[in-house]
Scaffold this motif. Sequence first.
Motif, PDB file in Angstrom:
ATOM      1  N   GLY A  52      43.986  19.528   7.523  1.00 31.37           N
ATOM      2  CA  GLY A  52      43.421  18.304   8.086  1.00 31.37           C
ATOM      3  C   GLY A  52      43.968  18.105   9.486  1.00 31.37           C
ATOM      4  N   LEU A  53      43.056  17.913  10.432  1.00 32.59           N
ATOM      5  CA  LEU A  53      43.463  17.765  11.828  1.00 32.59           C
ATOM      6  C   LEU A  53      43.096  16.361  12.278  1.00 32.59           C
ATOM      7  N   ARG A  54      44.029  15.699  12.934  1.00 32.44           N
ATOM      8  CA  ARG A  54      43.724  14.375  13.455  1.00 32.44           C
ATOM      9  C   ARG A  54      44.379  14.229  14.822  1.00 32.44           C
ATOM     10  N   MET A  55      43.595  13.880  15.804  1.00 33.87           N
ATOM     11  CA  MET A  55      44.091  13.717  17.173  1.00 33.87           C
ATOM     12  C   MET A  55      44.926  14.920  17.625  1.00 33.87           C
ATOM     13  N   GLY A  56      44.474  16.130  17.258  1.00 29.42           N
ATOM     14  CA  GLY A  56      45.159  17.328  17.717  1.00 29.42           C
ATOM     15  C   GLY A  56      46.412  17.687  16.958  1.00 29.42           C
TER      16      GLY A  56
ATOM     17  N   VAL B 208      40.808  32.371   3.373  1.00 32.77           N
ATOM     18  CA  VAL B 208      39.766  31.550   3.976  1.00 32.77           C
ATOM     19  C   VAL B 208      40.243  30.115   3.933  1.00 32.77           C
ATOM     20  N   LEU B 209      40.336  29.506   5.102  1.00 30.88           N
ATOM     21  CA  LEU B 209      40.783  28.108   5.107  1.00 30.88           C
ATOM     22  C   LEU B 209      39.787  27.234   5.846  1.00 30.88           C
ATOM     23  N   ALA B 210      39.728  25.991   5.415  1.00 32.71           N
ATOM     24  CA  ALA B 210      38.822  25.033   6.051  1.00 32.71           C
ATOM     25  C   ALA B 210      39.632  24.103   6.932  1.00 32.71           C
ATOM     26  N   LEU B 211      39.052  23.795   8.079  1.00 37.79           N
ATOM     27  CA  LEU B 211      39.701  22.896   9.021  1.00 37.79           C
ATOM     28  C   LEU B 211      38.838  21.638   9.052  1.00 37.79           C
ATOM     29  N   ILE B 212      39.376  20.535   8.543  1.00 39.30           N
ATOM     30  CA  ILE B 212      38.576  19.309   8.542  1.00 39.30           C
ATOM     31  C   ILE B 212      39.205  18.288   9.476  1.00 39.30           C
ATOM     32  N   GLY B 213      38.430  17.285   9.795  1.00 45.71           N
ATOM     33  CA  GLY B 213      38.928  16.251  10.687  1.00 45.71           C
ATOM     34  C   GLY B 213      37.769  15.588  11.393  1.00 45.71           C
ATOM     35  N   PRO B 214      37.970  14.388  11.918  1.00 45.95           N
ATOM     36  CA  PRO B 214      36.868  13.679  12.574  1.00 45.95           C
ATOM     37  C   PRO B 214      36.440  14.364  13.869  1.00 45.95           C
ATOM     38  N   SER B 215      35.265  14.007  14.369  1.00 45.47           N
ATOM     39  CA  SER B 215      34.817  14.530  15.662  1.00 45.47           C
ATOM     40  C   SER B 215      35.874  14.204  16.705  1.00 45.47           C
TER      41      SER B 215
ATOM     42  N   THR C   3      42.128   9.080   4.279  1.00 45.14           N
ATOM     43  CA  THR C   3      42.272   7.942   5.180  1.00 45.14           C
ATOM     44  C   THR C   3      43.171   8.306   6.348  1.00 45.14           C
ATOM     45  N   GLU C   4      44.207   9.084   6.055  1.00 41.96           N
ATOM     46  CA  GLU C   4      45.111   9.488   7.127  1.00 41.96           C
ATOM     47  C   GLU C   4      44.379  10.385   8.127  1.00 41.96           C
ATOM     48  N   ILE C   5      43.468  11.236   7.608  1.00 48.97           N
ATOM     49  CA  ILE C   5      42.753  12.151   8.496  1.00 48.97           C
ATOM     50  C   ILE C   5      41.635  11.440   9.249  1.00 48.97           C
ATOM     51  N   TYR C   6      40.817  10.700   8.502  1.00 47.47           N
ATOM     52  CA  TYR C   6      39.587  10.160   9.102  1.00 47.47           C
ATOM     53  C   TYR C   6      39.667   8.680   9.454  1.00 47.47           C
ATOM     54  N   GLY C   7      40.582   7.939   8.817  1.00 48.09           N
ATOM     55  CA  GLY C   7      40.591   6.500   8.995  1.00 48.09           C
ATOM     56  C   GLY C   7      40.031   5.816   7.762  1.00 48.09           C
ATOM     57  N   GLU C   8      40.081   4.468   7.785  1.00 55.08           N
ATOM     58  CA  GLU C   8      39.713   3.667   6.614  1.00 55.08           C
ATOM     59  C   GLU C   8      38.272   3.866   6.181  1.00 55.08           C
ATOM     60  N   GLU C   9      38.061   4.187   4.935  1.00 53.04           N
ATOM     61  CA  GLU C   9      36.728   4.219   4.329  1.00 53.04           C
ATOM     62  C   GLU C   9      36.905   4.239   2.824  1.00 53.04           C
ATOM     63  N   ASP C  10      35.806   4.078   2.109  1.00 48.47           N
ATOM     64  CA  ASP C  10      35.866   4.184   0.655  1.00 48.47           C
ATOM     65  C   ASP C  10      35.661   5.639   0.272  1.00 48.47           C
ATOM     66  N   TRP C  11      36.714   6.321  -0.163  1.00 51.34           N
ATOM     67  CA  TRP C  11      36.654   7.763  -0.360  1.00 51.34           C
ATOM     68  C   TRP C  11      36.298   8.191  -1.775  1.00 51.34           C
TER      69      TRP C  11
END
Lengths: 279, 267
Positions: free
Chosen positions: B220-224, B32-39, B241-249
């Motif tokens: 982690g998926l980013r821009m395909g 079972v794997l999770a695929l995360i990444g921004p909209s 940050t690499e996946i979603y961009g700058e934020e306080d994680w």
Amino acid sequence: MTAALPPDATHRELDDILGTRWRRPPLVRRAWLRWALIVGGLLYLVAAIASVEVNWARVYEGLDRGAAFVMAFTRPDFVTRADAIWDGMLESIVMTVASSVVGIAISIPIALGAARNIAPLPVYMVCRGIIAVSRALQEIIVAILLVAIFGFGPLAGFLTLSFATIGFLSKLLAEDIESMDRSQAEAVRATGARWGQWIDYGVKPQVIPRLIGLSIYRVDINFRESAILGLVGAGGIGATLNTAFDRYEYDTAAAILLLIIVIVMALEYVSGIVRARVQ
Amino acid sequence: MPMLTLDALTKTYKTGDQALKAVTLDVPAGQVLALIGPSGAGKSTLIRCINRLVEPTSGTATLDGVELTRLGPAALRRERRRMGMIFQEYALVERLTVMENVLSGRLGYVGFWRSLTRRYPQRDVDEAFRLLDRVGLLHMADKRADQLSGGQRQRVGICRALIQDPALLLVDEPTASLDPKTSRQIMRLICELCAERGLAAIINIHDVALAQRFVARVIGLRMGEIVYDGPPDGLSPDKLTEIYGEEDWEATIEKVDEEDDAVEAAE
């Protein structure tokens, strides 16, 4: 985040705006065009009304006839021509039921073909073409043509109404199919369903209330139309009504009109109940 | 041999947007794997390219040695039976009953007339009842789907996917629009059922903390493009940050354990 926008820069823009009036942006932005459209529209309206010629002497004479017609409603005559009224009504009802059933049965596959989200482009074009033809030809014109081909009587009326039902129902049903929720249909497709199953499980449940509502509404329309089509010889109660007018039997005509109104209202009532149930 | 293999899977939409850029991925049986990444990262497109609800532009997807990306319509329908899909916003057919929705998972197996007349084989009906019982909705079988709450609907969605007897679950944002507690229950249910039946699953999910809690592998998926592939505890602030961009994680990552205890206590 705040570093991207210097605080004093945002302040200055806001300060300029504060205190100014705010209005909804107008539909037509250019002021001269907006006023030209308004003034032009008013001028056309005045000119159009002024161009209608009224022969007041003729109106004065006609008032008597109009009064006789209206007064007939106070004493409608159901009895004198009871046989003719009964036969006409029966014919209209048969025409209505038969044309609705046939028209709706043909409409459903055409509606499926005319929905862009289901049908491939060539099928879509053909089905939209059929709908366009059906809608472009007004019932009366079709009826005149069909009376010329099949002769006077309810057969021409039945064919006319079936034809008109196709244009009406296919178009509205196709639009409902096009606006359905894609994800529900997608979920059914993802199970490995074949096309027919996909329509049955993914599409049909979404459009069935609309199909039933439209069908009942169309029955209602077909009945009213059947009264008109008689005027051009396509049978039904309209033929009886036409005869009554020709003989200046306004009391019989009034009786027929009252019956039509009662039946239409009854259909309206029934359709309201059914539509509330299927929702 | 991995059960599912994606090789340079690419999707370019007609608008020119590259939703997937040569994604290569192996999923072993039962993982079972999770695929995360921004909209907009291409998560939905990726799982839809596997069962071809979206046609990939190039590359291959292979399930148990069958190359899905080159199947004709009939063969594709047969293979779709082996891939159960669970949807964002449930995607139940709202005017059908719960039972019809569950049984619709069998559409790939039964003939047209059987499905039209709703006369499913007794085996299928029994299995549907068993599944509904497993997710606690046996008494809802004859309710219409739109009478159910969000969590209940997603359970029906899970039954519909499982009755297909799939080898792989494709799960698209199962917890979007569910409250935090129901989200966890749904995620737990999906993961439990996968373990019980030895199913592999690809779960698209927004909620990083939820993903970390329930799965063994995160992509982690980013821009395909795949920018992370590893265990959930390897997701450092830098990686996020690499996946979603700058934020306080820090808050997102730390929150996981505390919140879990709170929810566990509440249940």
